[in-house]
Scaffold this motif. Structure first.
Motif, PDB file in Angstrom:
ATOM      1  N   SER A  57       0.715  -1.280   0.012  1.00 32.26           N
ATOM      2  CA  SER A  57       0.031   0.018   0.099  1.00 32.26           C
ATOM      3  C   SER A  57       0.891   1.174   0.036  1.00 32.26           C
ATOM      4  CB  SER A  57      -0.931   0.080   1.039  1.00 32.26           C
ATOM      5  OG  SER A  57      -0.076   0.202   2.329  1.00 32.26           O
ATOM      6  N   THR A  58       0.283   2.391  -0.423  1.00 31.33           N
ATOM      7  CA  THR A  58       1.327   3.590  -0.682  1.00 31.33           C
ATOM      8  C   THR A  58       0.288   4.696  -0.077  1.00 31.33           C
ATOM      9  OG1 THR A  58       0.381   3.883  -2.804  1.00 31.33           O
ATOM     10  CG2 THR A  58       2.290   2.528  -2.750  1.00 31.33           C
ATOM     11  N   VAL A  59       1.337   5.751   0.090  1.00 33.38           N
ATOM     12  CA  VAL A  59       0.749   7.299   0.567  1.00 33.38           C
ATOM     13  C   VAL A  59       1.619   7.952  -0.258  1.00 33.38           C
ATOM     14  CG1 VAL A  59       0.649   8.672   2.419  1.00 33.38           C
ATOM     15  CG2 VAL A  59      -0.085   6.382   2.792  1.00 33.38           C
ATOM     16  N   TYR A  60       0.710   9.258  -0.623  1.00 36.16           N
ATOM     17  CA  TYR A  60       1.650  10.228  -1.557  1.00 36.16           C
ATOM     18  C   TYR A  60       1.247  11.595  -0.699  1.00 36.16           C
ATOM     19  CZ  TYR A  60       2.497   6.717  -5.185  1.00 36.16           C
ATOM     20  OH  TYR A  60       2.902   5.708  -5.886  1.00 36.16           O
ATOM     21  N   ALA A  61       2.270  12.566  -0.632  1.00 34.48           N
ATOM     22  CA  ALA A  61       1.875  13.888  -0.503  1.00 34.48           C
ATOM     23  C   ALA A  61       1.177  14.706  -1.574  1.00 34.48           C
ATOM     24  CB  ALA A  61       3.188  14.550  -0.188  1.00 34.48           C
ATOM     25  N   ASP A  62       0.376  15.325  -1.324  1.00 35.23           N
ATOM     26  CA  ASP A  62      -0.355  16.193  -2.369  1.00 35.23           C
ATOM     27  C   ASP A  62       0.626  17.107  -3.324  1.00 35.23           C
ATOM     28  OD1 ASP A  62      -3.281  17.286  -0.102  1.00 35.23           O
ATOM     29  OD2 ASP A  62      -2.690  15.203  -1.266  1.00 35.23           O
ATOM     30  N   SER A  63       1.714  17.263  -2.912  1.00 38.01           N
ATOM     31  CA  SER A  63       2.791  18.180  -3.557  1.00 38.01           C
ATOM     32  C   SER A  63       3.185  17.138  -4.867  1.00 38.01           C
ATOM     33  CB  SER A  63       3.929  18.539  -2.733  1.00 38.01           C
ATOM     34  OG  SER A  63       4.510  17.554  -2.086  1.00 38.01           O
ATOM     35  N   VAL A  64       3.265  15.684  -4.784  1.00 32.69           N
ATOM     36  CA  VAL A  64       3.471  14.940  -5.782  1.00 32.69           C
ATOM     37  C   VAL A  64       2.711  14.165  -6.297  1.00 32.69           C
ATOM     38  CG1 VAL A  64       5.944  15.198  -4.568  1.00 32.69           C
ATOM     39  CG2 VAL A  64       4.434  13.353  -4.098  1.00 32.69           C
ATOM     40  N   LYS A  65       1.363  13.855  -5.837  1.00 35.82           N
ATOM     41  CA  LYS A  65       0.509  12.952  -6.370  1.00 35.82           C
ATOM     42  C   LYS A  65       0.186  13.233  -7.709  1.00 35.82           C
ATOM     43  CE  LYS A  65      -2.582  12.328  -3.119  1.00 35.82           C
ATOM     44  NZ  LYS A  65      -3.394  12.329  -2.117  1.00 35.82           N
ATOM     45  N   GLY A  66       0.177  12.190  -8.543  1.00 34.75           N
ATOM     46  CA  GLY A  66       0.064  12.355  -9.977  1.00 34.75           C
ATOM     47  C   GLY A  66       1.348  12.521 -10.630  1.00 34.75           C
ATOM     48  N   ARG A  67       2.384  12.877  -9.962  1.00 38.96           N
ATOM     49  CA  ARG A  67       3.740  12.998 -10.718  1.00 38.96           C
ATOM     50  C   ARG A  67       4.753  11.969 -10.404  1.00 38.96           C
ATOM     51  NH1 ARG A  67       6.822  17.517 -10.076  1.00 38.96           N
ATOM     52  NH2 ARG A  67       6.073  17.922  -7.971  1.00 38.96           N
ATOM     53  N   PHE A  68       4.945  11.849  -8.984  1.00 36.05           N
ATOM     54  CA  PHE A  68       5.767  10.660  -8.683  1.00 36.05           C
ATOM     55  C   PHE A  68       5.023   9.377  -8.246  1.00 36.05           C
ATOM     56  CE2 PHE A  68       8.703  13.817  -6.401  1.00 36.05           C
ATOM     57  CZ  PHE A  68       9.063  14.622  -7.641  1.00 36.05           C
ATOM     58  N   THR A  69       5.811   8.411  -8.530  1.00 36.74           N
ATOM     59  CA  THR A  69       5.081   7.032  -8.151  1.00 36.74           C
ATOM     60  C   THR A  69       6.041   6.159  -7.129  1.00 36.74           C
ATOM     61  OG1 THR A  69       3.930   6.957 -10.296  1.00 36.74           O
ATOM     62  CG2 THR A  69       4.234   4.764  -9.089  1.00 36.74           C
ATOM     63  N   ILE A  70       5.711   5.510  -6.125  1.00 37.30           N
ATOM     64  CA  ILE A  70       6.671   4.665  -5.492  1.00 37.30           C
ATOM     65  C   ILE A  70       6.214   3.347  -5.724  1.00 37.30           C
ATOM     66  CG2 ILE A  70       5.132   4.859  -3.474  1.00 37.30           C
ATOM     67  CD1 ILE A  70       7.503   5.012  -1.574  1.00 37.30           C
ATOM     68  N   ALA A  71       7.043   2.467  -5.996  1.00 32.72           N
ATOM     69  CA  ALA A  71       6.897   1.137  -6.308  1.00 32.72           C
ATOM     70  C   ALA A  71       8.105   0.255  -5.934  1.00 32.72           C
ATOM     71  CB  ALA A  71       6.763   1.031  -8.019  1.00 32.72           C
ATOM     72  N   ARG A  72       8.058  -1.149  -6.051  1.00 29.20           N
ATOM     73  CA  ARG A  72       9.182  -2.197  -5.571  1.00 29.20           C
ATOM     74  C   ARG A  72       8.885  -3.154  -6.750  1.00 29.20           C
ATOM     75  NH1 ARG A  72       6.902  -5.649  -0.494  1.00 29.20           N
ATOM     76  NH2 ARG A  72       9.010  -6.597  -0.734  1.00 29.20           N
ATOM     77  N   ASP A  73       9.961  -3.884  -7.085  1.00 23.96           N
ATOM     78  CA  ASP A  73      10.101  -4.858  -8.140  1.00 23.96           C
ATOM     79  C   ASP A  73      10.052  -6.202  -7.127  1.00 23.96           C
ATOM     80  OD1 ASP A  73      12.547  -5.865 -10.631  1.00 23.96           O
ATOM     81  OD2 ASP A  73      10.820  -7.000  -9.596  1.00 23.96           O
ATOM     82  N   ASN A  74       8.882  -6.704  -6.873  1.00 21.64           N
ATOM     83  CA  ASN A  74       8.612  -7.752  -5.946  1.00 21.64           C
ATOM     84  C   ASN A  74       9.424  -9.178  -6.153  1.00 21.64           C
ATOM     85  OD1 ASN A  74       6.774  -6.683  -4.029  1.00 21.64           O
ATOM     86  ND2 ASN A  74       5.432  -6.773  -5.326  1.00 21.64           N
ATOM     87  N   ALA A  75       9.558  -9.276  -7.815  1.00 21.41           N
ATOM     88  CA  ALA A  75      10.030 -10.214  -8.244  1.00 21.41           C
ATOM     89  C   ALA A  75      11.714 -10.486  -8.135  1.00 21.41           C
ATOM     90  CB  ALA A  75       9.687 -10.683  -9.626  1.00 21.41           C
ATOM     91  N   ASN A  76      12.286  -9.336  -8.469  1.00 19.66           N
ATOM     92  CA  ASN A  76      13.752  -9.453  -8.535  1.00 19.66           C
ATOM     93  C   ASN A  76      14.508  -8.453  -7.620  1.00 19.66           C
ATOM     94  OD1 ASN A  76      13.673 -10.576 -11.135  1.00 19.66           O
ATOM     95  ND2 ASN A  76      13.050  -8.744 -12.054  1.00 19.66           N
ATOM     96  N   ALA A  77      13.906  -7.655  -6.926  1.00 21.09           N
ATOM     97  CA  ALA A  77      14.427  -6.985  -5.722  1.00 21.09           C
ATOM     98  C   ALA A  77      13.599  -6.255  -4.759  1.00 21.09           C
ATOM     99  CB  ALA A  77      15.341  -5.646  -6.343  1.00 21.09           C
TER     100      ALA A  77
END
Length: 128
Positions: A57-77
């Protein structure tokens, strides 16, 4: 020992993109969350995004919502979390940090005091 290392910063023109990486070690998965913060000269450290490793699950600040994306590579890293930054603006210029929240909670607003094991940061400069 919990530790994170940031990478991927650099120089970019307005409107451009960068992807930052946060490699975490010493984690007892999945009970942690990783957050991204930034600090511009003369300003307080600002929380940008957070990802809970238990359920992604993710949370974003309003200042970056829609421009920044946080993610992880579950399979490889699975212990590496990325921050994809698009449509960059000059006011995005800052040192970007990642840090660990040991309870696996991403609470809005993201507060630096809730996070530990800070990395050294990576510089992002947006200029024309």
């Amino acid at each position: 020992q919990l530790q994170v290392v940031e990478s991927g910063g650099g120089l970019v023109e307005p409107g451009g993109s960068l992807r930052l990486s946060c490699a975490a070690s010493g984690l007892t998965l999945p009970y942690a969350a990783i957050g991204w913060f930034r600090q511009a000269p003369g300003k307080n450290r600002e929380g940008l995004a957070c990802l809970s490793l238990s359920d992604s699950s993710t949370v974003y600040a309003d200042s970056v919502k829609g421009r920044f994306t946080i993610a992880r590579d579950n399979a490889n890293a699975p212990s590496t979390v990325y921050l994809q930054m698009n449509s960059l603006r000059p006011d995005d210029t800052a040192v970007y940090y990642c840090a660990i929240e040991r309870l696996g909670l991403c609470l809005s607003p993201l507060m630096p005091a809730d996070f530990g094991s800070w990395g050294q940061g990576t510089q992002v400069t947006v200029f024309s």
